[in-house]
Design a protein around this motif. Structure first.
Motif, short mmCIF file in Angstrom:
data_model
loop_
_atom_site.label_atom_id
_atom_site.label_comp_id
_atom_site.label_asym_id
_atom_site.label_seq_id
_atom_site.Cartn_x
_atom_site.Cartn_y
_atom_site.Cartn_z
N PHE A 6 0.82 -1.20 0.00
CA PHE A 6 0.00 0.00 0.00
C PHE A 6 0.86 1.26 0.00
N MET A 7 0.34 2.28 -0.64
CA MET A 7 0.97 3.59 -0.63
C MET A 7 0.25 4.47 0.38
N THR A 9 -0.48 8.26 1.46
CA THR A 9 -0.42 9.58 0.85
C THR A 9 -1.48 10.50 1.44
N LEU A 20 1.33 4.51 -8.44
CA LEU A 20 0.30 3.54 -8.08
C LEU A 20 0.05 2.56 -9.23
N VAL A 35 -4.39 1.75 -1.26
CA VAL A 35 -3.96 3.11 -0.93
C VAL A 35 -4.44 3.45 0.48
N LEU A 37 -5.08 6.68 2.51
CA LEU A 37 -5.22 8.11 2.23
C LEU A 37 -5.58 8.89 3.49
N VAL A 64 -9.09 2.15 -1.75
CA VAL A 64 -8.56 3.26 -0.96
C VAL A 64 -9.15 3.22 0.44
N TYR A 119 4.35 8.26 -0.38
CA TYR A 119 3.85 8.80 -1.66
C TYR A 119 4.95 9.42 -2.51
#
Length: 213
Positions: A6-7, A9, A20, A35, A37, A64, A119
């Motif tokens: 997972f990112m 950001t 991504l 993601v 977030l 997300v 990110y």
């Protein structure tokens, strides 16, 4: 072994979406991409049905996790950073890079390992296939870069004021923009974080730093 990559950001821009897509291009039956977030500034429209939503980014669908201040409170994760309590959510998430692991572990529970990418991390290849290939058979609980033991009386600023929590001759350091943890390590560290939060909240004449990551 099943892995979630997972990112984390707080912003969505062309660079983030490009990276991504590179992550998702490496997705397979053993690897899923998502993601995390920080949506406290309403970066994306929240449909409000579930914390994890499918969102179209750059023409591709991504799962997300929408994180808010109430999310951290629900997980009993304090808004601490350095020597200060009650900092902003953005600063808390930046200082505490491990928080997203605990939240993603809860909402994406059926995984053995969790990769976290900041990110602003960019991988110099067309996608991440070659990166994940290096670790597909590695069952190590923690993978980080530049892991090393700190010498006694180190002047590394991140440990100044952590004597209340750690013996200073047993500390190690690492570079943390792309760590991987096993599920069991995430679970163990989460319980430690909750314990540390109770300790940190106790009145004390000693100046204390909230340990990062």
């Amino acid at each position: 072994m099943k892995t979630l990559a997972f990112m984390q950001t707080h912003t969505i821009n062309d660079g983030v979406i490009s990276e991504l897509k590179k992550l998702k291009a490496a997705q397979n039956q053993h690897l899923e991409v998502a993601v995390f977030l920080d949506n406290s500034q309403f970066t994306l429209k929240d449909k409000g049905k579930k914390p994890v939503q499918e969102v179209l980014l750059g023409g591709e669908k991504f799962k997300v996790l929408f994180c808010y201040e109430d999310t951290l409170r629900a997980f009993k994760l304090p808004f601490n950073a350095d020597f200060e309590p009650n900092v902003s959510m953005a600063r808390s998430l930046w200082h505490n890079g491990d928080y997203s692991f605990y939240i993603m572990r809860h909402y994406f529970a059926d995984f053995d390992f969790y990769w976290h990418f900041d990110y602003d991390v960019f991988y110099n290849d067309k996608d991440y296939t070659s990166f994940f290939e290096c670790y597909k058979d590695d069952a190590t609980d923690l993978i980080v870069s530049n892991f090393h033991k700190l010498p006694p009386n180190s002047d590394w600023p991140w440990i100044n004021g952590t004597e209340w929590l750690y013996k200073q001759d047993e500390l190690c350091a690492c570079f943390y923009p792309a760590p991987r943890m096993s599920a069991r390590l995430v679970d163990m560290l989460y319980q430690k974080r909750l314990k540390h939060a109770k300790m940190f909240a106790k009145p004390s004449i000693q100046r204390k730093r909230w340990a990062n990551n």
